[in-house]
Scaffold this motif. Structure first.
Motif, PDB file in Angstrom:
ATOM      1  N   LEU A 192      -2.336  -7.689  -2.431  1.00  0.00           N
ATOM      2  CA  LEU A 192      -3.209  -6.523  -2.437  1.00  0.00           C
ATOM      3  C   LEU A 192      -3.543  -6.157  -3.872  1.00  0.00           C
ATOM      4  O   LEU A 192      -2.657  -5.989  -4.707  1.00  0.00           O
ATOM      5  CB  LEU A 192      -2.519  -5.352  -1.744  1.00  0.00           C
ATOM      6  N   TYR A 222     -11.634   3.887   4.366  1.00  0.00           N
ATOM      7  CA  TYR A 222     -10.584   3.053   3.789  1.00  0.00           C
ATOM      8  C   TYR A 222     -11.221   1.820   3.135  1.00  0.00           C
ATOM      9  O   TYR A 222     -12.180   1.263   3.656  1.00  0.00           O
ATOM     10  CB  TYR A 222      -9.621   2.563   4.873  1.00  0.00           C
ATOM     11  N   SER A 223     -10.639   1.390   2.020  1.00  0.00           N
ATOM     12  CA  SER A 223     -11.118   0.186   1.347  1.00  0.00           C
ATOM     13  C   SER A 223      -9.924  -0.588   0.783  1.00  0.00           C
ATOM     14  O   SER A 223      -9.030   0.009   0.165  1.00  0.00           O
ATOM     15  CB  SER A 223     -12.085   0.548   0.216  1.00  0.00           C
ATOM     16  N   TYR A 224      -9.912  -1.900   1.025  1.00  0.00           N
ATOM     17  CA  TYR A 224      -8.838  -2.774   0.544  1.00  0.00           C
ATOM     18  C   TYR A 224      -9.460  -3.956  -0.207  1.00  0.00           C
ATOM     19  O   TYR A 224     -10.434  -4.546   0.265  1.00  0.00           O
ATOM     20  CB  TYR A 224      -8.006  -3.317   1.705  1.00  0.00           C
ATOM     21  N   THR A 276      -2.796  -5.875   5.580  1.00  0.00           N
ATOM     22  CA  THR A 276      -2.141  -6.222   4.316  1.00  0.00           C
ATOM     23  C   THR A 276      -0.986  -7.189   4.552  1.00  0.00           C
ATOM     24  O   THR A 276      -0.770  -8.122   3.773  1.00  0.00           O
ATOM     25  CB  THR A 276      -1.640  -4.954   3.617  1.00  0.00           C
ATOM     26  N   ALA A 280       0.839  -1.190   0.000  1.00  0.00           N
ATOM     27  CA  ALA A 280       0.000   0.000   0.000  1.00  0.00           C
ATOM     28  C   ALA A 280       0.875   1.240   0.000  1.00  0.00           C
ATOM     29  O   ALA A 280       1.984   1.231   0.529  1.00  0.00           O
ATOM     30  CB  ALA A 280      -0.909  -0.011   1.224  1.00  0.00           C
ATOM     31  N   GLY A 293      -4.630  -0.990   8.689  1.00  0.00           N
ATOM     32  CA  GLY A 293      -4.671  -1.399   7.288  1.00  0.00           C
ATOM     33  C   GLY A 293      -3.365  -2.012   6.831  1.00  0.00           C
ATOM     34  O   GLY A 293      -3.349  -3.010   6.094  1.00  0.00           O
ATOM     35  N   LYS A 294      -2.244  -1.434   7.251  1.00  0.00           N
ATOM     36  CA  LYS A 294      -0.938  -1.986   6.873  1.00  0.00           C
ATOM     37  C   LYS A 294      -0.737  -3.368   7.495  1.00  0.00           C
ATOM     38  O   LYS A 294      -0.213  -4.277   6.847  1.00  0.00           O
ATOM     39  CB  LYS A 294       0.179  -1.027   7.305  1.00  0.00           C
ATOM     40  N   PHE A 305      -8.318  -7.690  -1.667  1.00  0.00           N
ATOM     41  CA  PHE A 305      -7.261  -8.691  -1.577  1.00  0.00           C
ATOM     42  C   PHE A 305      -7.596  -9.898  -2.457  1.00  0.00           C
ATOM     43  O   PHE A 305      -8.758 -10.280  -2.584  1.00  0.00           O
ATOM     44  CB  PHE A 305      -7.090  -9.182  -0.133  1.00  0.00           C
ATOM     45  N   THR A 332      -6.216  -0.359  -3.169  1.00  0.00           N
ATOM     46  CA  THR A 332      -6.421   0.392  -1.938  1.00  0.00           C
ATOM     47  C   THR A 332      -7.067   1.715  -2.293  1.00  0.00           C
ATOM     48  O   THR A 332      -6.640   2.380  -3.237  1.00  0.00           O
ATOM     49  CB  THR A 332      -5.092   0.667  -1.210  1.00  0.00           C
ATOM     50  N   PHE A 338     -12.706  -4.495   4.036  1.00  0.00           N
ATOM     51  CA  PHE A 338     -11.821  -5.476   3.417  1.00  0.00           C
ATOM     52  C   PHE A 338     -12.664  -6.366   2.497  1.00  0.00           C
ATOM     53  O   PHE A 338     -13.631  -6.980   2.944  1.00  0.00           O
ATOM     54  CB  PHE A 338     -11.131  -6.347   4.463  1.00  0.00           C
TER      55      PHE A 338
END
Length: 258
Positions: free
Chosen positions: A123, A47-49, A113, A32, A109-110, A51, A126, A202
């Protein structure tokens, strides 16, 4: 000869650097960006991730992320949504939504990930999106001050009023201003609530999964094609079953007539 050796050494160094560059890029592409959205005061962030993981690893990683949130305590992190599904073509996808204390969001978040990387995933995307609350809070604060000042002045007038008509008019105006003040306080409370927590989502996609899709659209399209083909063949066979006996009878009648 020495010139040729030096030239060959330089070319080798350039080629080595070129070969290492893509490898370095490949190592860093799944990380990220190292930015700090929370450094912008007065902005409510989301925040949006996305995966990509092996199907069998999704449940484990989702559980690890949920457990990390629970370990922080409800004052710092709360789970607000959870989904896990397996489609007809056995594609696994999942989702986890949490609300975090803003100062913890970036590091959480980190860490999430990193958990995906340890599980052999990567990932995909992001996204940090923010809403500037400052104009709302500033405007509401000014309006709150103005209304409070006017209410205080009217309350003094009401205390000194000598006639029933005057008191009725002042009470009506005070009721209106107090209603407006309650609305302003509600706006300020909503803005404070937005700044007090950071929503984080997530999304987990398994083999064959595509970011933004809960199922594989290619698989869905292939199933639709097969279904449509079967329907077409069924209709044609049904039509032949109904029309063919009549066609044979008509042909027999024509032969007899001749």
């Amino acid at each position: 000869m020495r010139k040729w050796i030096l030239a060959g050494t330089a070319v080798a160094a350039v080629l080595t650097g070129c070969s290492e560059a893509p490898q370095q890029e490949a190592r860093d592409v799944s990380e990220a960006p190292s930015v700090s959205p929370t450094a912008a005061p007065g902005v409510a962030w989301r925040y949006s991730y996305d995966f990509q993981l092996e199907d069998e690893a999704i449940a484990k990683v989702q559980e690890a992320h949920a457990s990390a949130c629970e370990a922080l305590g409800t004052a710092k992190c709360r789970i607000t949504g959870l989904d896990y599904r397996v489609s007809e073509d056995k594609t696994v996808s999942a989702m986890l939504q949490v609300k975090l204390a803003p100062e913890l969001a970036r590091q959480f978040g980190k860490a999430a990930t990193g958990e995906v990387d340890k599980s052999g995933g990567k990932l995909l995307r992001t996204q940090f999106s923010g809403e500037d609350i400052t104009p709302t809070t500033s405007g509401a604060a000014r309006q709150h001050q103005d209304l409070s000042t006017e209410i205080a002045a009217l309350e003094k007038q009401l205390a000194a009023a000598t006639t029933a008509a005057e008191r009725t008019a002042l009470n009506a105006r005070l009721s209106e201003l107090r209603s407006q003040l309650a609305q302003v306080r509600g706006t300020m409370a909503q803005a404070s609530a937005l700044l007090a927590s950071t929503p984080m989502t997530f999304n987990y996609y398994g083999r064959g999964g595509i970011a933004g899709f809960r199922t594989n659209p290619v698989e869905d399209a292939s199933r639709s094609f097969v279904s449509s083909l079967v329907t077409m063949i069924t209709v044609v066979l049904q039509a032949l079953a109904v029309l063919l006996p009549w066609a044979l009878l008509l042909a027999l009648l024509v032969m007899v007539a001749r």
